[in-house]
Design an enzyme around this catalytic site. Structure first.
Site, PDB file in Angstrom:
ATOM      1  N   ASP A 514       0.857   4.177  -1.783  1.00  0.00           N
ATOM      2  CA  ASP A 514       0.467   3.872  -0.404  1.00  0.00           C
ATOM      3  C   ASP A 514      -0.799   4.639  -0.025  1.00  0.00           C
ATOM      4  O   ASP A 514      -1.222   5.586  -0.716  1.00  0.00           O
ATOM      5  CB  ASP A 514       1.637   4.295   0.505  1.00  0.00           C
ATOM      6  CG  ASP A 514       1.672   3.555   1.830  1.00  0.00           C
ATOM      7  OD1 ASP A 514       0.687   2.880   2.169  1.00  0.00           O
ATOM      8  OD2 ASP A 514       2.696   3.682   2.547  1.00  0.00           O
ATOM      9  N   ASP A 576       2.479  -4.753   6.665  1.00  0.00           N
ATOM     10  CA  ASP A 576       3.640  -4.082   7.261  1.00  0.00           C
ATOM     11  C   ASP A 576       4.347  -5.004   8.244  1.00  0.00           C
ATOM     12  O   ASP A 576       5.431  -4.683   8.727  1.00  0.00           O
ATOM     13  CB  ASP A 576       3.202  -2.815   8.001  1.00  0.00           C
ATOM     14  CG  ASP A 576       3.134  -1.627   7.052  1.00  0.00           C
ATOM     15  OD1 ASP A 576       3.587  -1.750   5.906  1.00  0.00           O
ATOM     16  OD2 ASP A 576       2.630  -0.566   7.475  1.00  0.00           O
TER      17      ASP A 576
HETATM   18  C1  DGJ Z   1       3.096   2.299   5.201  1.00  0.00           C
HETATM   19  C2  DGJ Z   1       3.627   1.229   4.291  1.00  0.00           C
HETATM   20  O1  DGJ Z   1       2.900   0.063   4.446  1.00  0.00           O
HETATM   21  C3  DGJ Z   1       5.104   1.040   4.574  1.00  0.00           C
HETATM   22  O2  DGJ Z   1       5.606  -0.011   3.814  1.00  0.00           O
HETATM   23  C4  DGJ Z   1       5.822   2.318   4.297  1.00  0.00           C
HETATM   24  O3  DGJ Z   1       5.777   2.598   2.934  1.00  0.00           O
HETATM   25  C5  DGJ Z   1       5.232   3.447   5.105  1.00  0.00           C
HETATM   26  N1  DGJ Z   1       3.812   3.517   4.955  1.00  0.00           N
HETATM   27  C6  DGJ Z   1       5.846   4.750   4.723  1.00  0.00           C
HETATM   28  O4  DGJ Z   1       5.256   5.802   5.364  1.00  0.00           O
END
Ligand code: DGJ
Length: 755
Positions: A514, A576
């Site tokens: 990430d 997200d």
């Molecule tokens: C952002 C990501 O896009 C989410 O799926 C998740 O992993 C969060 N970060 C975790 O902090």
């Protein structure tokens, strides 16, 4: 002469032809259209033809100036081509501003935007890059330190044209690789300072194209966090219009992708030129309609974030830009990108393999778990039939445990309060669970965000100088975190080392990488590119060291959904935003340039955590199945009755469609921005199977249900539709199918088998 030249190309790996200004008429170049690879690059004197199965790209050296002049980029042209009429040179625009140039330099009367701007050691920004020699190479050399498409001698042929500025002693080597079967031309540039002084590269486009058309539309993808990849189409007007990123990453705001299309081009008809920059950092795309009516497009490093110093003997290599041409509309363009990226960009062995159905813990429990509760989640997952369980954010941090987003990043050891004996016991127990209705064991995956650090961490206290910072300016936090400077070798080594330790500590077969903020307060603009070179070095070391790990990219969702990432990561978390309806737009948009195989898409709980909307589980599941990596993003313990009941059928369906979605050809039949009934169709590689995803977004009162006409089928063949009726390809494509839904959020997955 032509025949002799081709024979010599086949006899040697590389042929260098020195021929400064001994130019044959480019219009006499005769190109026999034989099999694709033998004709991929044809050179006649200093006229060059790059040939795909359905594309020609031609240019030549101007006899009097040594400039490279474009002749054609579009549908196939064969044999001799007409010479362009000599323009009248009146007014302020000199000859360089009136011709179609391959690699426009600056300062000598072409007032359009340049592909390269060099600040010479004396301070001026004039350059004069003239043809010097060229070279044809079978296959495609790797791009130093940068991700790039790859292929062997059968797949790709490369032409390198060496340019040289006699006044400044700067050399530019333009590389053109053609993948004939994909109608793709890939360009990049190497700039070398062969002089004695220090120069600065202030702008460098990977490719520049001057199309001789006044009327064009540009199509691109814009957005923000949780609403990525919105398709935008506008007319190219006189002047410069463009977009890019100065965030240090490709970003949610604009994707490094551009299409130029004729105003009449649709999804399935008309000409489309697609351009896709294989890069993850700050980039820029500029489209300019100049006073003479030609349309210039440039894609490359963002000039605002470059200022790259080149000392004597030093080289700057641009990222590469992939161009594809299609006469089958925007859809045809997308399919060329999809096939090329699946087969010649993504290096992972998983690129074309079925992906495990996964469950990611994030939306189910966020930061709220410990060893026993996360094990229960894994157990419940296996009992549902999930094949891969992913423990997301929240498992690490010792002195500064990661209980929320304000601590722990950088301290990549398991939180001892949650995992007293490390991760091993959890992973061992989880990977001993048997997946429902199979003999397979559950696999285990983990989340990391290696490029970031919370100030609340041991790492930051020990190495405050490792983060991006500009003197004494305050270090602005976003999501309570700072960015480690990947341009520093010590940071690269730190990441490689902790990831190696982590992956060797337990049986971890998947990593979600990430990255949750943009870059501010950088030490210099050129740090953006230096960071990227460092990041790519880290990615290539780790992915080569752990080839059996399934790597997934993520940056607050789709903040780095770009071809550079795809080189190392066969799949990327698309957004997200997991709301089913929003996801239709996001996934359809993303598919403009990226294969659906690369999209991570999950079915999450309702009301949706981002939009608050409640959508039926089947709709949510069907949308998620259009992504190559299908999964759940919820806590199985919280499943509602209807969700639990639907799960076996949905998971079985997801597994059934996965091979077709992964390796098939995608057709966007109806677009969510244009209709209440968007539809996407996939046809398997061998054409024997197809699957139709069909949705009704809003309610439908007193309006006929539309017919959805399929595409790409064999007109003559018969197809059984969901095992019920059988229709010919002609009927399915020319008449179509009709489905009705009771109300909003209707969805249907239809299977077609060729008889
Ligand atoms: C952002 C990501 O896009 C989410 O799926 C998740 O992993 C969060 N970060 C975790 O902090």
């Amino acid at each position: 002469m032509f025949g002799t030249m081709r024979e010599s190309f086949t006899a040697a790996t590389a042929v260098v032809v020195m021929g400064l200004l001994t130019v044959c008429s480019h219009s006499s170049l005769a190109v026999a259209q034989e099999s694709s690879s033998s004709n991929a690059v044809v050179v006649d004197g200093t006229s060059f033809a790059l040939n795909g199965d359905n594309v020609s790209y031609r240019f030549h050296v101007d006899n009097s100036t040594g400039d490279l002049v474009s002749d054609h980029f579009g549908g196939s042209v064969t044999g001799a081509i007409p010479s362009p009429q000599e323009p009248d040179v009146n007014g302020w625009v000199g000859m360089p501003g009136r011709v179609r140039r391959e690699f426009p330099d600056q300062g000598r009367g072409d007032f359009r935007i340049p592909a390269i701007r060099i600040r010479q050691s004396e301070g001026y920004t004039v350059s004069d890059l003239q043809y010097q020699s060229h070279q044809v190479i079978k296959g495609k050399p790797a791009l130093l330190g940068l991700p790039a498409t790859w292929g062997d001698e059968q797949d790709v042929t490369t032409l390198v044209v060496h340019l040289y500025d006699n006044y400044s002693s700067v050399a530019a080597d333009l590389s053109y690789s053609v993948f004939p079967r994909y109608d793709a031309i890939i360009r990049s540039v190497n700039v070398t300072n062969q002089g004695e002084g220090n120069i600065t590269i202030e702008a460098l486009a990977s490719m520049s194209v001057d199309l001789p058309y006044e009327e064009l539309d540009m199509v691109n993808l814009r957005g923000d966090w949780a609403r990525e990849a919105n398709r935008q189409r506008r007319r190219v007007e006189y002047g410069i219009q463009g977009f890019g990123s100065n965030t240090g990453y490709s970003s949610h705001f604009h994707n490094p992708f551009l299409a130029l299309v004729h105003p009449s081009t649709t999804e399935s008809q008309g000409e489309a030129w697609g351009f896709s920059l294989v890069y993850t950092g700050s980039f820029s795309v500029d489209v300019e309609k100049g006073s003479q009516g030609f349309t210039r497009a440039l894609l490359g490093l963002n000039p605002d974030r470059l200022s790259w110093k080149l000392g004597p003997g030093e080289i700057l290599t641009s990222p590469e830009c992939v161009s594809v041409y299609s006469k089958d509309g925007i859809g045809g363009m997308s399919r060329s990108f999809h096939r090329l990226y699946r087969n010649h960009l993504i290096k992972s062995r998983f690129a074309t393999q079925n992906r495990p159905v996964l469950l990611n813990s994030w939306e189910g429990v966020y930061f709220d778990f410990n060893q026993s509760s996360i094990y229960t989640m894994a157990e419940d997952s296996a009992a549902l039939g999930i094949q891969l369980f992913v423990m997301d954010d929240g498992w690490f941090g010792e002195k500064y445990p990661r209980l929320a987003d304000n601590a722990g990043l950088g301290d990549w050891m398991p939180n001892p309060a949650r995992f007293p004996n490390g991760l091993e016991p959890l992973v061992e127990d989880a990977t001993n669970l048997t997946v429902k209705d199979s003999s397979a064991k559950l696999r285990f995956g983990i989340w990391v965000e290696p490029e970031m650090v919370n100030p609340n961490s041991t790492l930051y206290h020990e190495h405050p100088d490792w983060v991006l910072h500009a003197g004494s300016y305050p270090r602005t936090e976003r999501r309570n975190q700072l960015v480690l400077n990947l341009a520093l070798p010590e940071v690269q080594n730190f990441i490689i080392d902790f990831m190696t330790t982590l992956l060797r500590s337990a049986d971890i077969s998947y990593v979600k990488w990430d990255n949750n903020r943009g870059q501010h307060e950088t030490p210099s603009p050129s740090n953006d590119h230096a960071y990227m070179l460092g990041l790519y070095q880290v990615f290539s070391t780790l992915t080569e060291r752990f080839p059996d790990v399934l790597w997934e990219g993520c940056a607050s969702g789709g903040g780095r959904f770009d071809p550079g990432m795809l080189q190392y990561f066969p799949q990327i978390w698309t957004s997200d935003n997991t709301d089913g309806v929003d996801r239709v737009t996001i996934q359809f948009g993303t598919s403009l340039a990226y294969p659906p195989s690369a999209m991570g898409a999950h079915l999450s709980a309702v009301p949706n955590h981002q939009t608050g909307r409640t959508i039926p589980v089947t709709f949510r599941g069907h949308v998620a199945m259009m992504g190559g990596s299908f999964g759940l993003e919820l806590n199985p313990a919280d499943l509602q009755d209807d969700e639990r009941e639907s799960m076996p059928e949905l998971l079985a369906l997801a597994e059934k469609v996965n091979p077709i979605v992964l390796n098939g050809d995608a057709y966007r039949l109806r677009l969510p921005e244009e209709t209440n009934w968007p539809a996407m169709q996939f046809i398997s590689e061998d054409g024997s199977q197809a699957v139709l995803f069909y949705f009704q977004l809003g309610p439908n009162v007193n309006h006929a249900a539309p017919w959805v006409r399929l595409q790409g089928l064999d007109l003559e063949a018969n197809y059984s539709v969901d095992g019920n009726a059988t229709y010919s390809g002609a009927t399915l494509m020319n008449m179509g199918l009709q489905y009705t839904f009771e109300t909003e959020y209707g969805s249907k997955v239809v299977f077609l088998e060729k008889n």
